[in-house]
Motif scaffolding. Structure first.
Motif, mmCIF file in Angstrom:
data_model
loop_
_atom_site.group_PDB
_atom_site.id
_atom_site.type_symbol
_atom_site.label_atom_id
_atom_site.label_comp_id
_atom_site.label_asym_id
_atom_site.label_seq_id
_atom_site.Cartn_x
_atom_site.Cartn_y
_atom_site.Cartn_z
ATOM 1 N N PHE A 196 43.662 41.839 -0.844
ATOM 2 C CA PHE A 196 44.609 40.748 -0.691
ATOM 3 C C PHE A 196 45.069 40.279 -2.071
ATOM 4 C CE2 PHE A 196 41.595 40.443 2.882
ATOM 5 C CZ PHE A 196 42.468 40.776 3.903
ATOM 6 N N ASN A 217 47.137 38.620 -5.067
ATOM 7 C CA ASN A 217 48.026 37.475 -5.158
ATOM 8 C C ASN A 217 48.910 37.624 -6.383
ATOM 9 O OD1 ASN A 217 46.103 37.071 -7.089
ATOM 10 N ND2 ASN A 217 45.331 35.156 -6.273
ATOM 11 N N GLY A 265 51.180 40.345 -4.829
ATOM 12 C CA GLY A 265 51.182 39.770 -3.489
ATOM 13 C C GLY A 265 52.589 39.450 -3.014
ATOM 14 N N ALA A 266 53.430 38.955 -3.930
ATOM 15 C CA ALA A 266 54.828 38.671 -3.580
ATOM 16 C C ALA A 266 55.583 39.963 -3.269
ATOM 17 C CB ALA A 266 55.514 37.919 -4.719
ATOM 18 N N LEU A 326 54.600 41.045 0.178
ATOM 19 C CA LEU A 326 55.288 40.198 1.151
ATOM 20 C C LEU A 326 56.728 40.659 1.329
ATOM 21 C CD1 LEU A 326 55.412 37.659 2.966
ATOM 22 C CD2 LEU A 326 56.066 36.384 0.907
ATOM 23 N N GLY A 378 52.123 39.614 9.057
ATOM 24 C CA GLY A 378 50.996 40.125 8.282
ATOM 25 C C GLY A 378 49.719 40.211 9.075
ATOM 26 N N GLY A 438 48.551 41.761 1.451
ATOM 27 C CA GLY A 438 48.725 40.782 0.387
ATOM 28 C C GLY A 438 48.132 39.449 0.805
ATOM 29 N N VAL A 439 48.183 38.487 -0.102
ATOM 30 C CA VAL A 439 47.517 37.213 0.127
ATOM 31 C C VAL A 439 48.278 36.323 1.108
ATOM 32 C CG1 VAL A 439 48.532 35.891 -1.777
ATOM 33 C CG2 VAL A 439 46.181 35.454 -1.073
ATOM 34 N N ARG A 440 49.586 36.504 1.234
ATOM 35 C CA ARG A 440 50.397 35.684 2.138
ATOM 36 C C ARG A 440 50.518 36.367 3.494
ATOM 37 N NH1 ARG A 440 52.785 35.696 -2.863
ATOM 38 N NH2 ARG A 440 52.797 33.691 -3.891
ATOM 39 N N SER A 441 49.440 36.359 4.250
ATOM 40 C CA SER A 441 49.430 37.014 5.547
ATOM 41 C C SER A 441 48.359 36.397 6.430
ATOM 42 C CB SER A 441 49.162 38.516 5.384
ATOM 43 O OG SER A 441 47.862 38.703 4.875
ATOM 44 N N ALA A 490 44.925 37.868 5.549
ATOM 45 C CA ALA A 490 44.236 37.221 4.434
ATOM 46 C C ALA A 490 43.592 35.913 4.874
ATOM 47 C CB ALA A 490 45.201 36.968 3.280
ATOM 48 N N LEU A 491 44.251 35.184 5.771
ATOM 49 C CA LEU A 491 43.667 33.936 6.269
ATOM 50 C C LEU A 491 42.447 34.202 7.148
ATOM 51 C CD1 LEU A 491 46.881 31.919 7.184
ATOM 52 C CD2 LEU A 491 45.342 31.538 5.255
#
Length: 118
Positions: free
Chosen positions: A2, A4, A8-9, A12, A55, A99-102, A105-106
């Motif tokens: 993941f 960032n 990460g962008a 995304l 994501g 990536g981190v924005r998904s 990742a959460l």
């Protein structure tokens, strides 16, 4: 993984572009009333596109994109370049992750494991 920051962008952006194109192409194709096999493939493409946009299960969605684009190419698709490009995006997303924005990742997040000597 993941990542960032800029990586990460970039992931995304890859996910959003591939997902939106898959959803758009699938909806437009389904409105023309294709045969059953084409309807199934376009429906899978829409589902894979939705998974990529949010994501969720990104490696699975990337694999679905690869399979869908192979099916389109074997069915004699008119836009072979687009099929190759989306297939390559599917390979990249399946290998690199969301990536981190998904949602992945959460749900799973980064975890650190410390291995100690016994």
């Amino acid at each position: 993984m993941f990542p960032n920051g800029w990586p990460g962008a970039a992931l995304l952006l890859l996910r959003l572009v591939a997902g939106i194109v898959l959803i758009y192409d699938g909806v437009v194709a389904l409105r023309t009333g294709p045969d059953l096999a084409t309807t199934i493939v376009h429906s899978v493409a829409i589902v894979a596109g939705m998974l990529l946009v949010v994501g969720l299960w990104t490696p699975i969605a990337g694999t679905l994109v690869i399979l869908v684009e192979i099916c389109f190419a074997s069915l004699g698709a008119i836009q072979l370049r687009c099929n190759i490009l989306l297939g390559a995006l599917g390979v990249a997303l399946a290998a690199l992750g969301p990536g981190v924005r998904s949602i992945d990742a959460l749900r799973y997040g980064r975890r650190r494991f410390d291995i100690r000597d016994p």
